[in-house]
Design an enzyme around this catalytic site. Structure first.
Site, PDB file in Angstrom:
ATOM      1  N   HIS A   1      -0.565  -8.477   1.278  1.00  0.00           N
ATOM      2  CA  HIS A   1      -1.292  -7.880   0.460  1.00  0.00           C
ATOM      3  C   HIS A   1      -1.301  -8.870  -0.788  1.00  0.00           C
ATOM      4  O   HIS A   1      -0.135  -8.855  -1.273  1.00  0.00           O
ATOM      5  CB  HIS A   1      -0.990  -6.437   0.171  1.00  0.00           C
ATOM      6  CG  HIS A   1      -1.337  -5.508  -0.890  1.00  0.00           C
ATOM      7  ND1 HIS A   1      -1.846  -4.280  -0.661  1.00  0.00           N
ATOM      8  CD2 HIS A   1      -1.837  -5.793  -2.355  1.00  0.00           C
ATOM      9  CE1 HIS A   1      -2.422  -3.727  -1.677  1.00  0.00           C
ATOM     10  NE2 HIS A   1      -2.585  -4.581  -2.620  1.00  0.00           N
TER      11      HIS A   1
ATOM     12  N   GLY B   1       4.826 -19.268   2.481  1.00  0.00           N
ATOM     13  CA  GLY B   1       5.844 -17.984   2.111  1.00  0.00           C
ATOM     14  C   GLY B   1       5.340 -16.686   1.774  1.00  0.00           C
ATOM     15  O   GLY B   1       6.045 -15.927   1.087  1.00  0.00           O
TER      16      GLY B   1
ATOM     17  N   HIS C   1       3.667 -13.208  -8.253  1.00  0.00           N
ATOM     18  CA  HIS C   1       4.893 -12.876  -9.064  1.00  0.00           C
ATOM     19  C   HIS C   1       5.026 -13.411 -10.483  1.00  0.00           C
ATOM     20  O   HIS C   1       4.423 -14.727 -10.815  1.00  0.00           O
ATOM     21  CB  HIS C   1       6.143 -14.012  -8.310  1.00  0.00           C
ATOM     22  CG  HIS C   1       5.968 -13.392  -6.901  1.00  0.00           C
ATOM     23  ND1 HIS C   1       7.146 -12.405  -6.490  1.00  0.00           N
ATOM     24  CD2 HIS C   1       5.517 -13.841  -5.934  1.00  0.00           C
ATOM     25  CE1 HIS C   1       6.772 -12.174  -5.195  1.00  0.00           C
ATOM     26  NE2 HIS C   1       5.892 -12.986  -4.741  1.00  0.00           N
TER      27      HIS C   1
ATOM     28  N   HIS D   1      -6.511  -2.910  -1.294  1.00  0.00           N
ATOM     29  CA  HIS D   1      -5.903  -3.784  -0.139  1.00  0.00           C
ATOM     30  C   HIS D   1      -6.873  -4.926  -0.053  1.00  0.00           C
ATOM     31  O   HIS D   1      -7.932  -4.869   0.356  1.00  0.00           O
ATOM     32  CB  HIS D   1      -5.683  -2.992   1.077  1.00  0.00           C
ATOM     33  CG  HIS D   1      -4.968  -4.125   2.001  1.00  0.00           C
ATOM     34  ND1 HIS D   1      -3.659  -4.112   1.933  1.00  0.00           N
ATOM     35  CD2 HIS D   1      -5.315  -4.917   2.957  1.00  0.00           C
ATOM     36  CE1 HIS D   1      -3.218  -5.076   2.918  1.00  0.00           C
ATOM     37  NE2 HIS D   1      -4.481  -5.547   3.604  1.00  0.00           N
TER      38      HIS D   1
ATOM     39  N   ASP E   1      10.655  -6.920  -8.775  1.00  0.00           N
ATOM     40  CA  ASP E   1      10.970  -7.620  -7.455  1.00  0.00           C
ATOM     41  C   ASP E   1      12.418  -7.260  -6.880  1.00  0.00           C
ATOM     42  O   ASP E   1      13.301  -7.183  -7.913  1.00  0.00           O
ATOM     43  CB  ASP E   1      10.846  -9.032  -7.661  1.00  0.00           C
ATOM     44  CG  ASP E   1      10.838  -9.425  -5.887  1.00  0.00           C
ATOM     45  OD1 ASP E   1      11.722  -9.323  -5.282  1.00  0.00           O
ATOM     46  OD2 ASP E   1       9.612 -10.254  -5.842  1.00  0.00           O
TER      47      ASP E   1
ATOM     48  N   CYS F   1       0.795  -1.254  -0.050  1.00  0.00           N
ATOM     49  CA  CYS F   1      -0.193  -0.074  -0.084  1.00  0.00           C
ATOM     50  C   CYS F   1       0.798   1.257   0.180  1.00  0.00           C
ATOM     51  O   CYS F   1       0.649   2.229  -0.561  1.00  0.00           O
ATOM     52  CB  CYS F   1      -0.782  -0.008   1.169  1.00  0.00           C
ATOM     53  SG  CYS F   1      -2.470  -1.020   0.987  1.00  0.00           S
TER      54      CYS F   1
ATOM     55  N   HIS G   1      -0.735 -10.819  -4.092  1.00  0.00           N
ATOM     56  CA  HIS G   1       0.140 -10.268  -5.125  1.00  0.00           C
ATOM     57  C   HIS G   1       0.585 -11.593  -6.016  1.00  0.00           C
ATOM     58  O   HIS G   1       0.455 -12.833  -5.454  1.00  0.00           O
ATOM     59  CB  HIS G   1       1.670  -9.582  -4.529  1.00  0.00           C
ATOM     60  CG  HIS G   1       2.200 -10.378  -3.539  1.00  0.00           C
ATOM     61  ND1 HIS G   1       2.059 -10.798  -2.313  1.00  0.00           N
ATOM     62  CD2 HIS G   1       3.653 -10.944  -3.831  1.00  0.00           C
ATOM     63  CE1 HIS G   1       2.688 -11.173  -1.586  1.00  0.00           C
ATOM     64  NE2 HIS G   1       3.752 -11.569  -2.457  1.00  0.00           N
TER      65      HIS G   1
END
Length: 113
Positions: free
Chosen positions: A98, A93, A102, A46, A30, A7, A100
């Protein structure tokens, strides 16, 4: 959420290396990449984890998956291939609460970590 790292990135309080942004989504590189191409894709609203996806907010998640091919093309991995990973909860992990995703790519031989 005021204590949420992502955020704060959305709000511009913490810098990021943006690769894509629209009204609902932010994608950035990242800071500890696990592949030659490693972007983190987040909704600007969020949502703590996949456990909190509801009928009311699932459109945001669908929107992310509609934009993933656009982001992959921008990063040069759409044709060669990429992986999308989501970790839900501490045992999986998830370190930032929030939701997300990858996007990982840029390797040869089909091996991503």
């Amino acid at each position: 959420m005021e204590d949420c790292l992502f955020c704060k990135i959305i709000a511009g309080e913490i810098p990021s290396s943006k690769v894509y942004e629209d009204d609902d989504i932010l994608a950035f590189r990242d800071i500890e990449p696990q592949a030659p191409v490693h972007a983190v894709i987040i909704p600007k609203t969020h949502i703590a984890s996949a456990n909190e996806i509801t009928a009311e907010n699932s459109g945001l998640i669908a929107g992310i998956f509609e934009k993933i091919p656009v982001i992959a093309r921008e990063l040069g991995v759409a044709d060669s291939g990429y992986r999308i990973v989501n970790n839900c909860g501490a045992d999986a992990g998830q370190t930032v609460k929030h939701i997300h995703f990858h996007l990982l790519g840029g390797t040869t031989g089909g091996k991503l970590y």
